[in-house]
Design an enzyme around this catalytic site. Structure first.
Site, PDB file in Angstrom:
ATOM      1  N   PHE A 225      49.713  22.463  36.710  1.00  0.00           N
ATOM      2  CA  PHE A 225      50.061  23.279  37.875  1.00  0.00           C
ATOM      3  C   PHE A 225      51.239  24.237  37.629  1.00  0.00           C
ATOM      4  O   PHE A 225      51.572  25.032  38.508  1.00  0.00           O
ATOM      5  CB  PHE A 225      50.351  22.399  39.107  1.00  0.00           C
ATOM      6  CG  PHE A 225      49.186  21.597  39.561  1.00  0.00           C
ATOM      7  CD1 PHE A 225      48.130  22.188  40.252  1.00  0.00           C
ATOM      8  CD2 PHE A 225      49.094  20.237  39.280  1.00  0.00           C
ATOM      9  CE1 PHE A 225      47.025  21.449  40.667  1.00  0.00           C
ATOM     10  CE2 PHE A 225      47.994  19.489  39.681  1.00  0.00           C
ATOM     11  CZ  PHE A 225      46.972  20.098  40.368  1.00  0.00           C
TER      12      PHE A 225
ATOM     13  N   HIS B 236      42.213  18.273  46.329  1.00  0.00           N
ATOM     14  CA  HIS B 236      42.928  19.183  45.427  1.00  0.00           C
ATOM     15  C   HIS B 236      43.649  20.264  46.233  1.00  0.00           C
ATOM     16  O   HIS B 236      43.172  20.669  47.301  1.00  0.00           O
ATOM     17  CB  HIS B 236      41.919  19.823  44.470  1.00  0.00           C
ATOM     18  CG  HIS B 236      42.524  20.487  43.291  1.00  0.00           C
ATOM     19  ND1 HIS B 236      43.012  21.771  43.342  1.00  0.00           N
ATOM     20  CD2 HIS B 236      42.748  20.041  42.026  1.00  0.00           C
ATOM     21  CE1 HIS B 236      43.490  22.095  42.151  1.00  0.00           C
ATOM     22  NE2 HIS B 236      43.341  21.070  41.336  1.00  0.00           N
TER      23      HIS B 236
ATOM     24  N   TYR C   8      45.434  26.410  33.468  1.00  0.00           N
ATOM     25  CA  TYR C   8      45.078  27.723  33.999  1.00  0.00           C
ATOM     26  C   TYR C   8      44.401  28.530  32.895  1.00  0.00           C
ATOM     27  O   TYR C   8      44.782  28.458  31.722  1.00  0.00           O
ATOM     28  CB  TYR C   8      46.321  28.465  34.474  1.00  0.00           C
ATOM     29  CG  TYR C   8      47.021  27.832  35.658  1.00  0.00           C
ATOM     30  CD1 TYR C   8      46.362  27.656  36.876  1.00  0.00           C
ATOM     31  CD2 TYR C   8      48.354  27.429  35.573  1.00  0.00           C
ATOM     32  CE1 TYR C   8      47.012  27.091  37.968  1.00  0.00           C
ATOM     33  CE2 TYR C   8      49.020  26.871  36.664  1.00  0.00           C
ATOM     34  CZ  TYR C   8      48.341  26.702  37.857  1.00  0.00           C
ATOM     35  OH  TYR C   8      48.978  26.139  38.924  1.00  0.00           O
TER      36      TYR C   8
ATOM     37  N   ASP D  81      42.363  20.939  34.421  1.00  0.00           N
ATOM     38  CA  ASP D  81      42.539  21.565  33.118  1.00  0.00           C
ATOM     39  C   ASP D  81      43.524  22.725  33.269  1.00  0.00           C
ATOM     40  O   ASP D  81      43.894  23.089  34.385  1.00  0.00           O
ATOM     41  CB  ASP D  81      41.207  22.018  32.510  1.00  0.00           C
ATOM     42  CG  ASP D  81      40.449  23.026  33.353  1.00  0.00           C
ATOM     43  OD1 ASP D  81      40.855  23.289  34.498  1.00  0.00           O
ATOM     44  OD2 ASP D  81      39.437  23.556  32.857  1.00  0.00           O
TER      45      ASP D  81
END
Length: 227
Positions: free
Chosen positions: A80, A192, A69, A67
């Protein structure tokens, strides 16, 4: 669902999903949250930015995040990525570290990944909004059906693509990707890049060179990964 207009290249794909009761409920819930004074990221006008920059037929690589930031000024509608001038978050720093190790590209001092999107990297989050300071707060609210449709649309293209799935949340999308058994597409699954998991198999996974090797072998041409 959202006041953000759906980009033309995605309208036929998303219209059936957006007409569903689940999507309408999501839109009403988001409006109620904003009316209650809650800060929602990214702001309106940026929530479908990934779709604006990368049409389904142009997507060579899909990088799926969890999701947006959840800090002020960070989310910009691309997984990202953060706007120019915003401090690079830890996960993106780790991505840059792996990029340097994998392809020898110097770690950038900017976190804006718009150039990747313009070159055919669909930077999509599983959930496209989040409440200020509350990671994962909009998960399960209805975004999954919309982003599932986006992933499935890229996979439905005749041209080969690479799906980079970092972390368990992203890897759940693998079921939405036809064309794996016949080798038309490539899925790269690794931990991740967050500081909590990057050393459990993200570092050293070489996703960028692997993606380019596959695309080159399929005659589609690799990505220029310089941000």
């Amino acid at each position: 669902m959202t006041d953000d207009p759906v980009p033309p290249a995605w309208r036929a794909i998303l219209e059936p999903v957006l007409a569903s009761p689940q999507a309408r409920a999501l839109g009403g819930w988001l409006q109620a949250e904003e009316a209650a004074g809650k800060a929602i990221y990214p702001p309106r006008g940026q929530r479908l930015r990934a779709l604006e920059l990368t049409a389904p037929e142009d997507a060579k690589v899909v990088i799926l995040g969890q999701d947006p930031y959840h800090g002020p000024g960070q989310a910009m509608g691309l997984s990202f990525s953060v706007p120019e001038g915003v401090r690079i978050p830890p996960s993106l720093r780790n991505i840059y570290t792996e990029l340097e190790s994998d392809l020898g590209i110097d770690r950038p001092d900017r976190g804006d990944l718009t150039r990747w999107a313009q070159r055919g990297v669909l930077l999509l989050n599983n959930t496209l909004t989040v409440e200020d300071g509350k990671a994962g707060s909009h998960a399960g609210r209805g975004w999954d059906a919309i982003t599932d449709a986006c992933v499935a649309a890229v996979a439905a293209q005749d041209t080969p693509s690479v799906f980079i799935l970092w972390g368990s949340h992203a890897q759940k999308k693998a079921a939405r990707i036809p064309g794996l058994s016949d080798g038309r597409h490539l899925v790269i699954e690794n931990p991740h890049p967050s500081p909590l998991s990057a050393r459990r198999g993200f570092f050293g996974s070489r996703p960028f060179s692997r993606a380019n090797a596959f695309l080159d072998a399929k005659g589609r041409g690799g990505i220029d990964w310089r941000p």
